[in-house]
Each structure stands twice: as structure tokens, then as C-alpha cells.
Design a protein around this motif. Structure first.
Motif, mmCIF file in Angstrom:
data_model
loop_
_atom_site.group_PDB
_atom_site.id
_atom_site.type_symbol
_atom_site.label_atom_id
_atom_site.label_comp_id
_atom_site.label_asym_id
_atom_site.label_seq_id
_atom_site.Cartn_x
_atom_site.Cartn_y
_atom_site.Cartn_z
ATOM 1 N N SER A 67 45.518 38.704 45.806
ATOM 2 C CA SER A 67 44.021 39.071 44.267
ATOM 3 C C SER A 67 44.557 39.682 43.039
ATOM 4 O O SER A 67 43.989 39.722 42.564
ATOM 5 N N GLN A 68 45.822 39.989 43.373
ATOM 6 C CA GLN A 68 45.962 41.369 41.965
ATOM 7 C C GLN A 68 47.235 39.926 41.242
ATOM 8 O O GLN A 68 47.193 40.463 39.667
ATOM 9 N N LEU A 69 47.442 39.384 41.651
ATOM 10 C CA LEU A 69 48.544 38.256 40.341
ATOM 11 C C LEU A 69 47.728 36.533 39.770
ATOM 12 O O LEU A 69 46.541 35.799 40.914
ATOM 13 N N ILE A 70 47.158 36.567 39.044
ATOM 14 C CA ILE A 70 47.207 35.410 38.280
ATOM 15 C C ILE A 70 48.226 34.825 37.556
ATOM 16 O O ILE A 70 48.215 35.685 36.323
ATOM 17 N N ALA A 71 47.561 33.143 37.565
ATOM 18 C CA ALA A 71 48.618 32.214 36.432
ATOM 19 C C ALA A 71 47.984 32.069 35.254
ATOM 20 O O ALA A 71 46.785 31.451 35.211
#
Length: 309
Positions: free
Chosen positions: A243-247
Motif C-alpha cells: 500500500s506504500q508504493l505507487i508508480a
């Protein structure tokens, strides 16, 4: 890890949910203004990717995804106003479904009700299609601008998100046949959106060069605003592992990976020499990402390392 050069401009890249080494790519000629399109299936094999399937389409391909119900089938959002279903064992589409009045910009396969597909269009509508019947089963017309994306919820097979040129993102419930929530706050068109796979939150990407993370239970203001891109952000994806990573992929030609615990320090990758418009996380390896751009390049790499192609 790997690179492939397409003949046309890349618009969308999608990792297979069935094979860790397989990706699909959708392309458009003349930067999507006019011309043919193409779809490609690539196998990641260091140091290059190997093309195992390709098909030329009569109009541009603006989005592509795998059919969640069949390992060899691909859904295509086409500039000729149709939703197409391809099988990689056949050169011609199995289905070409008409109903939209303008170009399709987005397509997404339902994770659980795999006979359902969602499309978004320049005609300002979203449509839900039953692939088993070959027909539209729901037509949604609330947005006041182009609808660039529609994304099914990863757990609730009746809900989905939309991103629109009217600067809004909406949460929809198919049971109600209407939107049930509106996220408002971007200063420009909302071009992309994606769900957090673990929490009741989602992310939106905009022409205003920002990403916004929203809590579905309170849409009055975003939980986080991520800035750093210098041009419009065309595609955004939440990691399927965290839930912490976005691209995000942007017209500034970079792909950035954001850690919400350190939002001021994204990992920046500059693999493309034209607009970066497609990005996806691998479903089999937590550290692998793919992108495509108007330079025709498709790149796969471990996002934590500064790789140059």
C-alpha cells in the motif's frame, strides 16, 4: 533487465496475471493522432524481450489488458470506437463490440466476474460489457468530459473507479447503476486512477502534474498529494504488493516510484526519450516494473536500481 522497440508509439503495457515473464503492449501510429495500431505480446528474456505475438489493427490502440478469465486473451480499447477481444493464437479479434460513439481510452477486466469488461471513452461514458453475450449491459453517463480510465475494485466485483477530463474521479456501484462517491480537487483533467489492493483507498493522476491519494470513507480532501513531475501524469499504478508504493508515468518522459512513507524522495527512471504513458508492476516479482512510451520503447527493470537502456 529488458528492452523492446515497437514500430509505433507505446500507449499501454500490462503484465500477464498468468505468467511472470509475459507482457502485452498496445501501440498507436503517429502518436495516436491518426493511423493504425498494434498489439504485442513479449516474453522477458535478458538482455532483450522476445516478441511471441503481434497483430496490426485498423485504428490506434489506446489501452490494453489481459482477460482475467483466460490466459491467452487480451482486451483492447480502440480508436475505431470498439472494444476488441484478441486471442494470441489467432490473428483476428474474436470479438469487436460496438456501442461507444467515440474513441475508447480505457479497458479493464473484472477480477472475479471475468466475463465482464469495463470501457471508458471520449464520448464521456463508461460501459460494462458481458463478453459471454457480446453486448453492453450497463451504460453510465454522469461525467461531463472525456473518461480516460475505468478500473474495477480488486475485491468488490460490483464497484469501480473512473478518471475524467471534468477534473473528477468517481466511485461507482454497478448494483446502484450510478456513482456513489466523487473525489474533487485536481486543478486539471484526471487522466488515470488505480485502487490500493489492501485498503479502502485509491490514487488519481492529473494534468496538474500531481498524484492524489484518497480514502474512500472521506473524500472531502486527499490523504496525500505527491508532486515532482513537471508535466501531465498519464498513468498511475498501485503496487500489488504494498500500500506504500505507487508508480507513475508522465509526459515529462520519466517513470517515478513513490513510497508514501517518503513521498518527497521518489525513485526516478529516465528510460524514455518521448512521453512515458504506460506503466505496470509485475504480479510475480515485487521489484519488477514495466513501462512504455511514445519513443516505441518497452522497458522492464528492477525499480529500486537506476538502470539505463
Amino acid at each position: 533487465m529488458g528492452v523492446f522497440k515497437c514500430r509505433f508509439s507505446g500507449y499501454s503495457v500490462s503484465f500477464s496475471p498468468y505468467s511472470g515473464s509475459r507482457i502485452a503492449v498496445g501501440c498507436a501510429q503517429h502518436f495516436g493522432i491518426v493511423g493504425n495500431g498494434s498489439i504485442h505480446v513479449l516474453e522477458n528474456s535478458e538482455p532483450y524481450m522476445i516478441e511471441t505475438y503481434s497483430a496490426l489493427t485498423q485504428d490506434n490502440v489506446f489501452d490494453i489488458c489481459w482477460n482475467e478469465g483466460h490466459e491467452n486473451q487480451i482486451l483492447v480499447a480502440s480508436g475505431d470506437k470498439t472494444l476488441k477481444l484478441f486471442d494470441i493464437n489467432h490473428s483476428q479479434p474474436l470479438l469487436s463490440l460496438q456501442g461507444h460513439q467515440a474513441e475508447l481510452f480505457g479497458v479493464h477486466s473484472n477480477y472475479q466476474l471475468t466475463h465482464l469488461a469495463l470501457t471508458s471513452s471520449y464520448d464521456t461514458t463508461l460501459k460494462v460489457w458481458d463478453l459471454s453475450q457480446g453486448q453492453c449491459v450497463c451504460d453510465l453517463q454522469e461525467h461531463q468530459g472525456i473518461v480516460y480510465a475505468g478500473i474495477w475494485h480488486p475485491k468488490d466485483n460490483q464497484r469501480f473507479l473512473s478518471a475524467s477530463a471534468d477534473k473528477l474521479a468517481k466511485i461507482w456501484d454497478l448494483r446502484a447503476g450510478r456513482s456513489i462517491g466523487v473525489a474533487q480537487g485536481h486543478a486539471g483533467e484526471v487522466l488515470s486512477c488505480d485502487w490500493d489492493k489492501y485498503n479502502e483507498s485509491f490514487v488519481t493522476a492529473s494534468v496538474d502534474q500531481s498524484l492524489r491519494v484518497w480514502d474512500c470513507r472521506n473524500l472531502s480532501s486527499p490523504m496525500s498529494i505527491l508532486t515532482g513531475h513537471s508535466l501531465a501524469i498519464r498513468r498511475v499504478k498501485f503496487s500489488p504488493y504494498s500500500s506504500q508504493l505507487i508508480a507513475s508515468a508522465s509526459y515529462d518522459m520519466t517513470v517515478r516510484v513513490w513510497d508514501l512513507s517518503r513521498p518527497q524522495s521518489p525513485i526516478i527512471h529516465s528510460h524514455h526519450t518521448e512521453f512515458a504513458v504506460g506503466v505496470d508492476f509485475s504480479l510475480f516479482d515485487a521489484k519488477i516494473i514495466a513501462s512504455c512510451g511514445w519513443d516505441g520503447k518497452v522497458c522492464i527493470w528492477p525499480y529500486e536500481q537506476p538502470v539505463r537502456f
